[in-house]
Each structure stands twice: as C-alpha cells, then as structure tokens.
Motif scaffolding. Structure first.
Motif, PDB file in Angstrom:
ATOM      1  N   UNK A   1     129.359 -20.621 -37.505  1.00  0.00           N
ATOM      2  CA  UNK A   1     129.939 -19.736 -38.106  1.00  0.00           C
ATOM      3  C   UNK A   1     130.757 -18.930 -37.065  1.00  0.00           C
ATOM      4  N   UNK A   2     132.372 -18.892 -37.469  1.00  0.00           N
ATOM      5  CA  UNK A   2     133.033 -18.538 -36.524  1.00  0.00           C
ATOM      6  C   UNK A   2     133.866 -17.255 -37.268  1.00  0.00           C
ATOM      7  N   UNK A   3     133.219 -16.765 -38.178  1.00  0.00           N
ATOM      8  CA  UNK A   3     133.842 -15.667 -39.008  1.00  0.00           C
ATOM      9  C   UNK A   3     134.226 -14.483 -37.899  1.00  0.00           C
TER      10      UNK A   3
ATOM     11  N   UNK B   1     132.596 -26.489 -38.680  1.00  0.00           N
ATOM     12  CA  UNK B   1     132.733 -24.954 -39.089  1.00  0.00           C
ATOM     13  C   UNK B   1     131.961 -25.052 -40.736  1.00  0.00           C
ATOM     14  N   UNK B   2     131.615 -23.732 -40.870  1.00  0.00           N
ATOM     15  CA  UNK B   2     130.955 -23.470 -42.144  1.00  0.00           C
ATOM     16  C   UNK B   2     132.030 -22.788 -43.024  1.00  0.00           C
ATOM     17  N   UNK B   3     131.614 -22.810 -44.220  1.00  0.00           N
ATOM     18  CA  UNK B   3     132.546 -22.340 -45.471  1.00  0.00           C
ATOM     19  C   UNK B   3     133.165 -20.996 -45.132  1.00  0.00           C
ATOM     20  N   UNK B   4     132.343 -20.272 -44.426  1.00  0.00           N
ATOM     21  CA  UNK B   4     132.791 -18.689 -44.348  1.00  0.00           C
ATOM     22  C   UNK B   4     133.906 -18.779 -43.573  1.00  0.00           C
ATOM     23  N   UNK B   5     134.266 -19.773 -42.436  1.00  0.00           N
ATOM     24  CA  UNK B   5     135.309 -19.708 -41.582  1.00  0.00           C
ATOM     25  C   UNK B   5     136.568 -20.265 -42.389  1.00  0.00           C
TER      26      UNK B   5
ATOM     27  N   UNK C   1     143.034 -16.265 -41.967  1.00  0.00           N
ATOM     28  CA  UNK C   1     143.209 -15.850 -40.532  1.00  0.00           C
ATOM     29  C   UNK C   1     142.099 -16.409 -39.653  1.00  0.00           C
ATOM     30  N   UNK C   2     140.715 -16.562 -40.021  1.00  0.00           N
ATOM     31  CA  UNK C   2     139.655 -17.170 -39.439  1.00  0.00           C
ATOM     32  C   UNK C   2     140.101 -18.677 -39.146  1.00  0.00           C
ATOM     33  N   UNK C   3     140.326 -19.246 -40.281  1.00  0.00           N
ATOM     34  CA  UNK C   3     140.389 -20.803 -40.163  1.00  0.00           C
ATOM     35  C   UNK C   3     141.813 -21.000 -39.242  1.00  0.00           C
ATOM     36  N   UNK C   4     142.904 -20.179 -39.286  1.00  0.00           N
ATOM     37  CA  UNK C   4     144.085 -20.377 -38.356  1.00  0.00           C
ATOM     38  C   UNK C   4     143.637 -20.164 -37.086  1.00  0.00           C
ATOM     39  N   UNK C   5     142.782 -19.115 -36.658  1.00  0.00           N
ATOM     40  CA  UNK C   5     142.707 -18.811 -35.237  1.00  0.00           C
ATOM     41  C   UNK C   5     141.749 -19.630 -34.602  1.00  0.00           C
ATOM     42  N   UNK C   6     140.864 -20.398 -35.234  1.00  0.00           N
ATOM     43  CA  UNK C   6     140.093 -21.521 -34.501  1.00  0.00           C
ATOM     44  C   UNK C   6     140.697 -22.999 -34.904  1.00  0.00           C
TER      45      UNK C   6
ATOM     46  N   UNK D   1     136.835 -27.075 -37.247  1.00  0.00           N
ATOM     47  CA  UNK D   1     137.817 -26.177 -36.871  1.00  0.00           C
ATOM     48  C   UNK D   1     138.513 -25.236 -37.744  1.00  0.00           C
ATOM     49  N   UNK D   2     137.717 -25.198 -38.806  1.00  0.00           N
ATOM     50  CA  UNK D   2     138.424 -24.545 -40.079  1.00  0.00           C
ATOM     51  C   UNK D   2     139.190 -25.153 -41.062  1.00  0.00           C
ATOM     52  N   UNK D   3     139.313 -26.424 -40.854  1.00  0.00           N
ATOM     53  CA  UNK D   3     140.250 -27.198 -41.904  1.00  0.00           C
ATOM     54  C   UNK D   3     139.369 -28.828 -42.170  1.00  0.00           C
ATOM     55  N   UNK D   4     140.030 -29.428 -43.016  1.00  0.00           N
ATOM     56  CA  UNK D   4     139.746 -30.710 -43.167  1.00  0.00           C
ATOM     57  C   UNK D   4     139.916 -31.642 -41.951  1.00  0.00           C
TER      58      UNK D   4
END
Length: 306
Positions: free
Chosen positions: A302-304, A93-97, A102-107, A253-256
């Motif tokens: 990008x999953x924003x 995932x990209x930095x914008x996610x 909320x975006x990071x948590x949801x994915x 998926x929005x995290x390390x």
C-alpha cells in the motif's frame, strides 16, 4: 486476568508504518532498502524521548527522510558502476495506490527513473512536497536545512522532473487495454499486433545487473522492440523452456504490468509508459534476480500518500 497495556510508542509507529515505507521507497527506489530504512527508523523511535514529541507523524517523517537520504548517498557509487541500466526495484501495488492518479504517477517506474537523476536532498524534498504535501517549513525541519534552502531545492527538483517527465492524461482503462493486448501479442509472438501498440521511437530499458543476460544499452525503435518480445515464446530464457514459462497481468508500481515466472521463481517484470496517443513509449524490463524479491513475495504494498 489483567489486560496487557498497549505500548503507545509501538501503536504510533504502526499507525504510520505504511506512510514511512511509502516515503522511503520513493526516495530510494528499492523495496529492500526502504524496509531496512523503516526498521532503522523504529530503532531510533524506540530510543527517543517521546515525551518531547508533539507530532509523531512529523517526527517519524524526519527520521525516515534523513535515514533514506543517508542510505541513498551510500548506494550512489554502486548505482554508478552498475552493469547496464539501473532500474528501480518493482513492487506489486494495491488498488488504493492505483486509484489515485498522483499516487500511481509518483510511484511509477518512469517517475522513479527520473527521480534517480536528482541529488538525495532534492529527491527527498520533491517527494515530501509534491507527493506528500508537506509544507516547506515541515520539510526544512525534516531534512535539517533552512526553509530557504528547501524552497530552492524544491524549485530545482520540480523543474528537473517537469522537463524529463511530461504529463499526459492518465486513462487507466486505455493503459490496461494496451497492456492486455501487449500480453496477448508477446506471448503469441504476434509481431504485427506488437507494432500497432508501440510508438515508432519506443525505448526498451532492460536491467539484468550483470546477473542475467540483458541488453546493456537501451533498445530503440518499434520493429526492434517488437522482435525482442515476439521471441519470448520461442526461446529458452534463464534456463526456462517457453512451455514452462508463465506470464501474468498484475498491478506493478501503480499501473498494469507483466510478471514472467518459471521454475518456481519470478524471472522478470515488464512495465509500460504511454505517450499522449496511448501508445507504448517506454518499456522497463527488470530481470536482475536481486530486484525481484518483493514481487516474488506475491503481497501487494500500500503506497498511498494520505
């Protein structure tokens, strides 16, 4: 020389393509199915009478939501008879996610695992309402149900997710620090450091899909999980010698998370869920080669949601 006139239908679709993939991926949990769903949505959009479309975004969201629900229903049986635990397909995932909590948590893998326990309708309604902030009326039109039915489905889904997905304050720097320390300890075979990082009742879920050797049941407990990862640098895995295996810290998926590779291919991904004290509470390890294609491409998604 006469300039080529852009196709407004193509322009509208391209404008919302990332949004459509973001919806489809959260409903389906696999990048391959989400990409196929977006392609199917393009075919429907191309064939539609767009002179009657007042709001392309809402219209396209309706198409992709229904296609995703249909695809999810058709894949349910495969997931029910899957060999070992079924985990979502990880993606870079990209930095914008990651920048939006909320975006990071949801994915996150943990959230997608919880969403897997919802019905297709509940999952679609939850994603559209809680993640993308569609109104109940907009969702009712999108999923072709009454507004009352959508409100009921939204309530059921929200309560179900809340009961199974407790929310903790997301400290991104703490999570990344713990992941880096885990990376160092696992690749160095340091049991003591691994034990410090793990919650006493940590659970490891491994998905090999019957294609590669993995635990068919959850591995529970800090000492057992630590021993599992401490062995990484000492055993041959999927035909790859420890000296030929590479581990990399990346955004998944929005995290390390960690990507293990060797012999010219991605071998596995590892992602983490943390408890309120910042310890690793759950580990998701995906090793089924059929689910590593998106990560293997090396390009972040990008999953924003905006």
């Amino acid at each position: 020389m006469t300039g080529v006139t852009a196709d407004p239908g193509q322009e509208a679709f391209d404008r919302y393509r990332n949004l459509l993939f973001s919806v489809a991926y959260r409903i389906l949990g696999t990048a391959a199915d989400a990409e196929d769903t977006v392609q199917d949505a393009w075919i429907k959009w191309s064939a539609a009478d767009r002179t009657q479309v007042a709001d392309p975004k809402a219209y396209l969201a309706r198409i992709v939501s229904n296609l995703a629900m249909d695809r999810l229903r058709s894949t349910r049986h495969k997931r029910e008879v899957y060999v070992g635990p079924w985990l979502p397909e990880p993606i870079l995932t990209s930095a914008d996610t990651a920048d939006t909590v909320m975006d990071a948590e949801s994915v996150s893998m943990a959230m997608l695992v919880v969403l897997e326990t919802l019905s297709p309708l509940e999952r679609a309604v939850f994603v559209l309402k809680e993640v993308f902030d569609f109104s109940h009326a907009e969702i009712a039109e999108a999923v072709e149900r009454s507004e009352a039915a959508v409100r009921q489905a939204a309530h059921r889904a929200r309560e179900h997710v809340r009961a199974r997905r407790p929310r903790f304050a997301a400290d991104r720097s703490q999570q990344r620090d713990a992941t880096e320390r885990f990376f160092t300890a696992a690749t160095g075979g340091d049991m003591n450091s691994l034990l410090e990082l793990l919650s006493p009742d940590v659970t490891l879920w491994t998905d090999g899909g019957g294609k590669v050797r993995q635990a068919l049941r959850p591995v529970v407990g800090a000492s057992t999980v630590a021993a599992w990862f401490a062995a990484i640098g000492t055993v041959t895995y999927q035909g790859v010698e420890p000296a030929d295996m590479k581990a990399e810290l990346v955004e998944i998926n929005g995290g390390p998370g960690l990507v293990f590779s060797g012999a010219g291919r991605v071998i596995a991904t590892v992602t983490f869920d943390f408890d309120e004290e910042g310890r690793i509470a759950t580990i998701h390890n995906v090793a089924n080669p059929d689910k590593l294609g998106a990560v293997g491409k090396g390009a972040p998604y990008s999953l924003g949601t905006r």
